[in-house]
Design a protein around this motif. Structure first.
Motif, PDB file in Angstrom:
ATOM      1  N   ILE A  54       0.852  -1.184   0.000  1.00 32.09           N
ATOM      2  CA  ILE A  54       0.000   0.000   0.000  1.00 32.09           C
ATOM      3  C   ILE A  54       0.890   1.235   0.000  1.00 32.09           C
ATOM      4  O   ILE A  54       1.880   1.287   0.722  1.00 32.09           O
ATOM      5  N   VAL A  55       0.524   2.233  -0.803  1.00 36.37           N
ATOM      6  CA  VAL A  55       1.276   3.479  -0.833  1.00 36.37           C
ATOM      7  C   VAL A  55       0.727   4.438   0.221  1.00 36.37           C
ATOM      8  O   VAL A  55       1.449   4.918   1.083  1.00 36.37           O
ATOM      9  N   SER A  56      -0.567   4.730   0.157  1.00 34.08           N
ATOM     10  CA  SER A  56      -1.183   5.672   1.089  1.00 34.08           C
ATOM     11  C   SER A  56      -2.642   5.291   1.290  1.00 34.08           C
ATOM     12  O   SER A  56      -3.548   5.926   0.776  1.00 34.08           O
ATOM     13  N   GLY A  57      -2.864   4.223   2.009  1.00 34.49           N
ATOM     14  CA  GLY A  57      -4.223   3.741   2.232  1.00 34.49           C
ATOM     15  C   GLY A  57      -4.192   2.571   3.183  1.00 34.49           C
ATOM     16  O   GLY A  57      -3.467   2.584   4.171  1.00 34.49           O
ATOM     17  N   GLY A  58      -4.951   1.532   2.878  1.00 30.78           N
ATOM     18  CA  GLY A  58      -4.995   0.366   3.736  1.00 30.78           C
ATOM     19  C   GLY A  58      -5.800  -0.743   3.092  1.00 30.78           C
ATOM     20  O   GLY A  58      -6.218  -0.632   1.938  1.00 30.78           O
ATOM     21  N   VAL A  59      -5.995  -1.817   3.825  1.00 32.21           N
ATOM     22  CA  VAL A  59      -6.794  -2.935   3.330  1.00 32.21           C
ATOM     23  C   VAL A  59      -7.877  -3.268   4.342  1.00 32.21           C
ATOM     24  O   VAL A  59      -7.765  -2.943   5.530  1.00 32.21           O
ATOM     25  N   GLU A  60      -8.924  -3.896   3.863  1.00 33.31           N
ATOM     26  CA  GLU A  60     -10.018  -4.371   4.697  1.00 33.31           C
ATOM     27  C   GLU A  60     -10.187  -5.857   4.420  1.00 33.31           C
ATOM     28  O   GLU A  60     -10.124  -6.287   3.271  1.00 33.31           O
ATOM     29  N   VAL A  61     -10.388  -6.644   5.464  1.00 32.60           N
ATOM     30  CA  VAL A  61     -10.559  -8.088   5.339  1.00 32.60           C
ATOM     31  C   VAL A  61     -12.012  -8.417   5.651  1.00 32.60           C
ATOM     32  O   VAL A  61     -12.514  -8.017   6.703  1.00 32.60           O
ATOM     33  N   ARG A  62     -12.674  -9.149   4.737  1.00 29.37           N
ATOM     34  CA  ARG A  62     -14.064  -9.544   4.963  1.00 29.37           C
ATOM     35  C   ARG A  62     -14.254 -11.011   4.620  1.00 29.37           C
ATOM     36  O   ARG A  62     -13.885 -11.460   3.529  1.00 29.37           O
ATOM     37  N   PRO A  63     -14.860 -11.759   5.551  1.00 28.39           N
ATOM     38  CA  PRO A  63     -15.181 -13.158   5.231  1.00 28.39           C
ATOM     39  C   PRO A  63     -16.204 -13.199   4.100  1.00 28.39           C
ATOM     40  O   PRO A  63     -17.081 -12.342   4.018  1.00 28.39           O
ATOM     41  N   LEU A  64     -16.065 -14.188   3.218  1.00 24.55           N
ATOM     42  CA  LEU A  64     -17.041 -14.378   2.149  1.00 24.55           C
ATOM     43  C   LEU A  64     -18.190 -15.231   2.677  1.00 24.55           C
ATOM     44  O   LEU A  64     -17.983 -16.172   3.440  1.00 24.55           O
ATOM     45  N   LEU A  65     -19.367 -14.918   2.225  1.00 22.96           N
ATOM     46  CA  LEU A  65     -20.566 -15.577   2.709  1.00 22.96           C
ATOM     47  C   LEU A  65     -21.238 -16.319   1.562  1.00 22.96           C
ATOM     48  O   LEU A  65     -21.696 -15.703   0.605  1.00 22.96           O
ATOM     49  N   GLY A  66     -21.250 -17.639   1.633  1.00 22.63           N
ATOM     50  CA  GLY A  66     -22.023 -18.428   0.703  1.00 22.63           C
ATOM     51  C   GLY A  66     -21.483 -18.563  -0.704  1.00 22.63           C
ATOM     52  O   GLY A  66     -22.203 -19.005  -1.590  1.00 22.63           O
ATOM     53  N   LEU A  67     -20.259 -18.182  -0.953  1.00 23.66           N
ATOM     54  CA  LEU A  67     -19.664 -18.336  -2.283  1.00 23.66           C
ATOM     55  C   LEU A  67     -18.418 -19.205  -2.155  1.00 23.66           C
ATOM     56  O   LEU A  67     -17.700 -19.129  -1.167  1.00 23.66           O
ATOM     57  N   ASP A  68     -18.175 -19.984  -3.186  1.00 23.25           N
ATOM     58  CA  ASP A  68     -16.966 -20.818  -3.193  1.00 23.25           C
ATOM     59  C   ASP A  68     -16.226 -20.535  -4.493  1.00 23.25           C
ATOM     60  O   ASP A  68     -16.673 -20.932  -5.568  1.00 23.25           O
ATOM     61  N   PHE A  69     -15.115 -19.824  -4.388  1.00 29.13           N
ATOM     62  CA  PHE A  69     -14.316 -19.462  -5.554  1.00 29.13           C
ATOM     63  C   PHE A  69     -13.201 -20.453  -5.841  1.00 29.13           C
ATOM     64  O   PHE A  69     -12.454 -20.282  -6.790  1.00 29.13           O
ATOM     65  N   SER A  70     -13.085 -21.507  -5.039  1.00 27.48           N
ATOM     66  CA  SER A  70     -11.946 -22.406  -5.183  1.00 27.48           C
ATOM     67  C   SER A  70     -11.936 -23.141  -6.515  1.00 27.48           C
ATOM     68  O   SER A  70     -10.886 -23.508  -7.006  1.00 27.48           O
ATOM     69  N   GLY A  71     -13.070 -23.385  -7.139  1.00 25.44           N
ATOM     70  CA  GLY A  71     -13.114 -24.075  -8.421  1.00 25.44           C
ATOM     71  C   GLY A  71     -12.784 -23.200  -9.609  1.00 25.44           C
ATOM     72  O   GLY A  71     -12.689 -23.686 -10.734  1.00 25.44           O
ATOM     73  N   LEU A  72     -12.583 -21.907  -9.384  1.00 30.18           N
ATOM     74  CA  LEU A  72     -12.323 -20.979 -10.480  1.00 30.18           C
ATOM     75  C   LEU A  72     -10.868 -20.903 -10.864  1.00 30.18           C
ATOM     76  O   LEU A  72     -10.529 -20.309 -11.858  1.00 30.18           O
ATOM     77  N   THR A  73      -9.976 -21.470 -10.030  1.00 29.00           N
ATOM     78  CA  THR A  73      -8.557 -21.401 -10.310  1.00 29.00           C
ATOM     79  C   THR A  73      -7.994 -22.813 -10.409  1.00 29.00           C
ATOM     80  O   THR A  73      -8.588 -23.765  -9.941  1.00 29.00           O
TER      81      THR A  73
END
Length: 118
Positions: free
Chosen positions: A98-117
């Motif tokens: 990050i240069v001048s900001g930050g990150v936010e962490v959010r749990p995913l609800l009801g989606l499964d992206f593991s099959g996309l990669t």
């Protein structure tokens, strides 16, 4: 493993334009999936967003140019990771350059992206 969205916020340049990111920050973003893997997580994918000046917001019947919320830092991108738990996701998210900001962490609800990669 649980899945989490990592939202990247950066301060924009005047007029809501994307800031010029230093080459070392761009390089660090490219290396991030490998670093996450080395620490026991997995990046499932990510996207960078155009500057907030390109946004269109909808509030009921009203359509306006610009972001939904005016802030100093704008949402610049999102990536999805797999982590053991929230503490692990936070550890992995802290590696985001990050240069001048930050990150936010959010749990995913009801989606499964593991099959996309692979």
């Amino acid at each position: 493993m649980a899945q989490y969205a990592i939202l990247i916020f950066e301060r924009e340049a005047e007029g809501g334009q994307a800031p010029e990111l230093p080459p070392e920050v761009l390089e660090a973003h490219g290396a991030l999936p490998g670093r996450i893997r080395e620490h026991g997580g997995k990046e499932l994918g990510g996207i960078a967003l155009e500057p907030s000046a390109t946004a269109t917001s909808i509030r009921g019947d009203l359509v306006t140019d610009g972001p939904f919320i005016e802030t100093k830092e704008a949402l610049a991108g999102v990536f999805v990771i797999e982590a053991r738990d929230l503490d692990h996701a936070i550890e992995l998210a802290r590696m985001t350059p990050i240069v001048s900001g930050g990150v936010e962490v959010r749990p995913l609800l009801g989606l499964d992206f593991s099959g996309l990669t692979s």
